[in-house]
Design a protein around this motif. Structure first.
Motif, PDB file in Angstrom:
ATOM      1  N   ASN A 152     -18.556  -4.684 -59.603  1.00  0.00           N
ATOM      2  CA  ASN A 152     -18.280  -5.625 -60.687  1.00  0.00           C
ATOM      3  C   ASN A 152     -19.553  -6.240 -61.261  1.00  0.00           C
ATOM      4  O   ASN A 152     -19.482  -7.179 -62.043  1.00  0.00           O
ATOM      5  CB  ASN A 152     -17.317  -6.718 -60.189  1.00  0.00           C
ATOM      6  N   GLY A 153     -20.711  -5.718 -60.869  1.00  0.00           N
ATOM      7  CA  GLY A 153     -21.982  -6.182 -61.413  1.00  0.00           C
ATOM      8  C   GLY A 153     -22.385  -7.563 -60.935  1.00  0.00           C
ATOM      9  O   GLY A 153     -23.130  -8.263 -61.620  1.00  0.00           O
ATOM     10  N   ILE A 154     -21.931  -7.956 -59.767  1.00  0.00           N
ATOM     11  CA  ILE A 154     -22.209  -9.296 -59.248  1.00  0.00           C
ATOM     12  C   ILE A 154     -23.334  -9.214 -58.226  1.00  0.00           C
ATOM     13  O   ILE A 154     -23.266  -8.438 -57.276  1.00  0.00           O
ATOM     14  CB  ILE A 154     -20.929  -9.914 -58.652  1.00  0.00           C
ATOM     15  N   HIS A 155     -24.356 -10.040 -58.454  1.00  0.00           N
ATOM     16  CA  HIS A 155     -25.531 -10.009 -57.585  1.00  0.00           C
ATOM     17  C   HIS A 155     -25.884 -11.370 -57.012  1.00  0.00           C
ATOM     18  O   HIS A 155     -26.693 -11.457 -56.092  1.00  0.00           O
ATOM     19  CB  HIS A 155     -26.738  -9.453 -58.350  1.00  0.00           C
ATOM     20  N   VAL A 156     -25.345 -12.430 -57.569  1.00  0.00           N
ATOM     21  CA  VAL A 156     -25.675 -13.778 -57.103  1.00  0.00           C
ATOM     22  C   VAL A 156     -24.397 -14.580 -56.904  1.00  0.00           C
ATOM     23  O   VAL A 156     -23.330 -14.211 -57.382  1.00  0.00           O
ATOM     24  CB  VAL A 156     -26.612 -14.522 -58.087  1.00  0.00           C
ATOM     25  N   SER A 157     -24.568 -15.682 -56.204  1.00  0.00           N
ATOM     26  CA  SER A 157     -23.427 -16.564 -55.994  1.00  0.00           C
ATOM     27  C   SER A 157     -23.778 -17.964 -56.470  1.00  0.00           C
ATOM     28  O   SER A 157     -24.952 -18.315 -56.503  1.00  0.00           O
ATOM     29  CB  SER A 157     -23.061 -16.593 -54.510  1.00  0.00           C
ATOM     30  N   PRO A 158     -22.764 -18.717 -56.826  1.00  0.00           N
ATOM     31  CA  PRO A 158     -21.399 -18.243 -57.019  1.00  0.00           C
ATOM     32  C   PRO A 158     -21.255 -17.531 -58.360  1.00  0.00           C
ATOM     33  O   PRO A 158     -21.925 -17.852 -59.325  1.00  0.00           O
ATOM     34  CB  PRO A 158     -20.584 -19.536 -57.003  1.00  0.00           C
ATOM     35  N   THR A 159     -20.393 -16.561 -58.368  1.00  0.00           N
ATOM     36  CA  THR A 159     -19.997 -15.886 -59.599  1.00  0.00           C
ATOM     37  C   THR A 159     -18.477 -15.943 -59.653  1.00  0.00           C
ATOM     38  O   THR A 159     -17.813 -15.881 -58.624  1.00  0.00           O
ATOM     39  CB  THR A 159     -20.488 -14.423 -59.621  1.00  0.00           C
ATOM     40  N   PHE A 160     -17.947 -16.063 -60.858  1.00  0.00           N
ATOM     41  CA  PHE A 160     -16.514 -16.247 -61.056  1.00  0.00           C
ATOM     42  C   PHE A 160     -15.950 -15.116 -61.910  1.00  0.00           C
ATOM     43  O   PHE A 160     -16.574 -14.704 -62.883  1.00  0.00           O
ATOM     44  CB  PHE A 160     -16.245 -17.584 -61.755  1.00  0.00           C
ATOM     45  N   MET A 161     -14.757 -14.655 -61.540  1.00  0.00           N
ATOM     46  CA  MET A 161     -14.028 -13.678 -62.334  1.00  0.00           C
ATOM     47  C   MET A 161     -12.636 -14.219 -62.614  1.00  0.00           C
ATOM     48  O   MET A 161     -12.001 -14.783 -61.720  1.00  0.00           O
ATOM     49  CB  MET A 161     -13.897 -12.333 -61.601  1.00  0.00           C
ATOM     50  N   VAL A 162     -12.195 -14.069 -63.834  1.00  0.00           N
ATOM     51  CA  VAL A 162     -10.834 -14.439 -64.220  1.00  0.00           C
ATOM     52  C   VAL A 162     -10.125 -13.162 -64.641  1.00  0.00           C
ATOM     53  O   VAL A 162     -10.586 -12.462 -65.548  1.00  0.00           O
ATOM     54  CB  VAL A 162     -10.831 -15.484 -65.361  1.00  0.00           C
ATOM     55  N   ASN A 163      -9.055 -12.857 -63.936  1.00  0.00           N
ATOM     56  CA  ASN A 163      -8.264 -11.657 -64.215  1.00  0.00           C
ATOM     57  C   ASN A 163      -9.122 -10.401 -64.319  1.00  0.00           C
ATOM     58  O   ASN A 163      -8.954  -9.584 -65.205  1.00  0.00           O
ATOM     59  CB  ASN A 163      -7.417 -11.853 -65.474  1.00  0.00           C
TER      60      ASN A 163
END
Length: 185
Positions: A152-163
């Protein structure tokens, strides 16, 4: 992506149709701030309207990140797993400084061992983890969290996804009402 292979209970709360996925590194101060808002978000919006899913995002600059993530996922394999994992997450959040290094590279934790970190988490959470931590099959769960974030292309935190869509403009400093508005839009 399915977790059908899993020994672990999914770190999910609520049962609504709108999904809020939060990628957290347990010792990151910004992740801790986001984590501490999730119960209030569920209460404000309603657990019949949203499902909150915690995804763990281990980060190498948080030097005990891998050990702590494994502890959380080990807890999720125990009876009442997702709630045990939540207790471990909360214990780390409430005592974050005892699991982190000063400037990510120095301080008292330089002398800590992984066994000592596990023992601290057990003490603060009240959850016995050592046996579950040592299960080789737990590795699949850890890898699932890593792969899912990368896909999902996420590399850092926090990261948020909606639906299922990354929300780059949402952050841990946002008021819960901002998250709720985005979820219900």
């Amino acid at each position: 992506m399915s977790q059908s292979h899993s020994l672990a209970q999914p770190l999910e709360w609520g049962h609504g149709p709108r999904t809020f996925e939060v990628f957290l590194e347990p010792t990151c101060p910004f992740s801790v701030r986001a984590f501490n808002k999730l119960n209030a978000l569920l209460e404000q919006v309603g657990d019949d309207k949203i499902t909150v899913k915690i995804r763990l995002q281990s980060q190498p600059w948080h030097l005990f990140s891998g050990v702590i993530v494994r502890c959380i996922l080990a807890a999720s394999t125990l009876p009442d797993g997702r709630n045990a994992a939540r207790k471990v997450l909360q214990a780390v959040a409430d005592h974050r400084e005892e699991f982190e290094f000063t400037d990510h590279c120095s301080g008292p934790n330089m002398n800590a061992t992984p066994q000592e970190i596990i023992a601290r988490i057990e003490k603060y959470s009240g959850i016995t983890l050592a046996e579950a931590f040592a299960r080789p099959a737990l590795q699949a769960e850890i890898k699932w969290h890593c792969k899912y974030a990368r896909q999902n292309g996420i590399h850092v935190s926090p990261t948020f996804m909606v639906n299922g869509l990354v929300q780059a403009d949402l952050g841990s400093g946002d008021d819960i009402s901002v998250w709720a508005e985005r979820l219900l839009a």
